[in-house]
Design an enzyme around this catalytic site. Structure first.
Site, PDB file in Angstrom:
ATOM      1  N   ASP A   1     -11.133  -9.546   4.880  1.00 11.63           N
ATOM      2  CA  ASP A   1     -11.692 -10.800   5.376  1.00 11.63           C
ATOM      3  C   ASP A   1     -12.746 -10.461   6.421  1.00 11.63           C
ATOM      4  O   ASP A   1     -12.949  -9.293   6.745  1.00 11.63           O
ATOM      5  CB  ASP A   1     -10.597 -11.683   5.990  1.00 11.63           C
ATOM      6  CG  ASP A   1      -9.855 -10.970   7.116  1.00 11.63           C
ATOM      7  OD1 ASP A   1     -10.382 -10.934   8.240  1.00 11.63           O
ATOM      8  OD2 ASP A   1      -8.752 -10.426   6.868  1.00 11.63           O
TER       9      ASP A   1
ATOM     10  N   MET B   1      -5.350  -2.910  13.903  1.00  8.53           N
ATOM     11  CA  MET B   1      -4.384  -2.863  14.992  1.00  8.53           C
ATOM     12  C   MET B   1      -3.708  -1.509  15.208  1.00  8.53           C
ATOM     13  O   MET B   1      -2.802  -1.419  16.026  1.00  8.53           O
ATOM     14  CB  MET B   1      -3.309  -3.946  14.772  1.00  8.53           C
ATOM     15  CG  MET B   1      -3.870  -5.356  14.706  1.00  8.53           C
ATOM     16  SD  MET B   1      -2.619  -6.642  14.420  1.00  8.53           S
ATOM     17  CE  MET B   1      -1.735  -6.624  15.985  1.00  8.53           C
ATOM     18  N   GLU B   2      -4.124  -0.467  14.503  1.00  9.46           N
ATOM     19  CA  GLU B   2      -3.411   0.806  14.621  1.00  9.46           C
ATOM     20  C   GLU B   2      -4.278   2.057  14.760  1.00  9.46           C
ATOM     21  O   GLU B   2      -3.856   3.040  15.372  1.00  9.46           O
ATOM     22  CB  GLU B   2      -2.498   1.020  13.388  1.00  9.46           C
ATOM     23  CG  GLU B   2      -1.397   0.015  13.215  1.00  9.46           C
ATOM     24  CD  GLU B   2      -1.838  -1.243  12.481  1.00  9.46           C
ATOM     25  OE1 GLU B   2      -1.239  -2.315  12.719  1.00  9.46           O
ATOM     26  OE2 GLU B   2      -2.800  -1.149  11.668  1.00  9.46           O
TER      27      GLU B   2
ATOM     28  N   GLY C   1     -10.345  -6.394   9.162  1.00  7.75           N
ATOM     29  CA  GLY C   1     -11.310  -7.483   9.166  1.00  7.75           C
ATOM     30  C   GLY C   1     -12.707  -6.956   9.427  1.00  7.75           C
ATOM     31  O   GLY C   1     -12.911  -6.117  10.318  1.00  7.75           O
TER      32      GLY C   1
ATOM     33  N   GLU D   1       0.826  -1.209   0.000  1.00  6.97           N
ATOM     34  CA  GLU D   1       0.000   0.000   0.000  1.00  6.97           C
ATOM     35  C   GLU D   1       0.857   1.255   0.000  1.00  6.97           C
ATOM     36  O   GLU D   1       0.520   2.251  -0.655  1.00  6.97           O
ATOM     37  CB  GLU D   1      -0.930  -0.015   1.209  1.00  6.97           C
ATOM     38  CG  GLU D   1      -1.972  -1.103   1.105  1.00  6.97           C
ATOM     39  CD  GLU D   1      -2.622  -1.425   2.439  1.00  6.97           C
ATOM     40  OE1 GLU D   1      -3.765  -1.886   2.416  1.00  6.97           O
ATOM     41  OE2 GLU D   1      -1.974  -1.230   3.481  1.00  6.97           O
TER      42      GLU D   1
END
Length: 251
Positions: A220, A196-197, A82, A16
């Site tokens: 996902d 997670m960030e 997710g 990315e």
């Protein structure tokens, strides 16, 4: 003298960031704190691009360096996540309006999820910057087939991807089982996606009064049923989403 505007573009994964760097004709690298910061321009605007690192501590360190060392006055984060919310499917886009750390729990001293010292569990995205990112997401989704190609669209079932806006949750645990996903859905029924960030960036940006906007592509459903070829999805879908969204927003 008017302060120069400088935007940080942050990606979660190498592919990315590469899609963003391709848009910067004059970038040069600076290494600080073990991180590579790419300073240059994108459509004539002053930009710093960086890979955030994985997890909340890495994210907070990156955010602090961007603000204190590079003097950025707005941060845009793009990556994958997710899906948790009903109807949030692979290939959809989630635009954060609020952030929360799902693994923050200082109870019984503080209510579950509340960040000690702040009196709150949720932090807000910057409304104006997020609105601009929303327009960029809409433009990208409307031109999706031409950007990805028929084979990729068919392979990942991307005929009708949607944009969702609301709560994005973060934690230092990679959520990849149905049991974990369902537990998060019960605890935070309005959460759209998990990563997670984002919430760490939100807390640092709150501390420094720096506008933040975060967009995530759903790779996902964060459960046992995940069957997507992730490397291919990242390369052929998420990376192209990120580049197209950032280019549209900065144009």
């Amino acid at each position: 003298m008017k302060k120069t505007s400088r935007t940080a573009v942050v990606a979660a994964l190498h592919d990315e960031l590469a899609s963003v760097l391709e848009l910067m004709p004059d970038e040069h690298k600076q290494v600080i704190g073990g991180r590579e910061f790419w300073v240059g321009h994108l459509h004539g605007q002053d930009v710093v691009a960086v890979l955030s690192g994985i997890g909340k501590v890495a994210a907070a360190t990156t955010a602090s360096l961007l603000i204190q060392h590079f003097g950025v006055n707005r941060i845009v984060f793009t990556g994958v996540a997710g899906g948790l919310g009903a109807g949030v499917n692979v290939g959809d886009v989630v635009l954060a309006r609020q952030f929360l750390q799902h693994d923050m729990d200082a109870s019984p001293l503080f209510p579950r999820h509340e960040v000690p010292g702040y009196g709150r569990a949720r932090f807000e995205a910057d409304a104006a910057l997020t609105d601009a990112l929303e327009l960029a997401c809409d433009r990208m989704l409307h031109t999706l087939p031409q950007r990805l190609g028929a084979e990729t669209v068919a392979a990942f079932g991307l005929q009708a991807p949607r944009l969702h806006q609301g709560l994005l949750i973060s934690g230092d645990r990679f959520v990849a089982t149905t049991a974990e996903s369902q537990a998060l859905q019960r605890a935070l029924p309005d959460a759209l996606a998990v990563e997670m960030e984002g919430a760490a960036f939100a807390q640092v940006c709150h501390d420094f009064a720096v506008p933040l906007a975060v967009v995530r592509t759903i790779s996902d459903r964060a459960d046992d049923a995940a069957h997507v070829d992730f490397p291919r999805f990242l390369r052929e879908v998420a990376s192209r989403y990120s580049g197209a969204i950032i280019e549209s927003m900065m144009a």
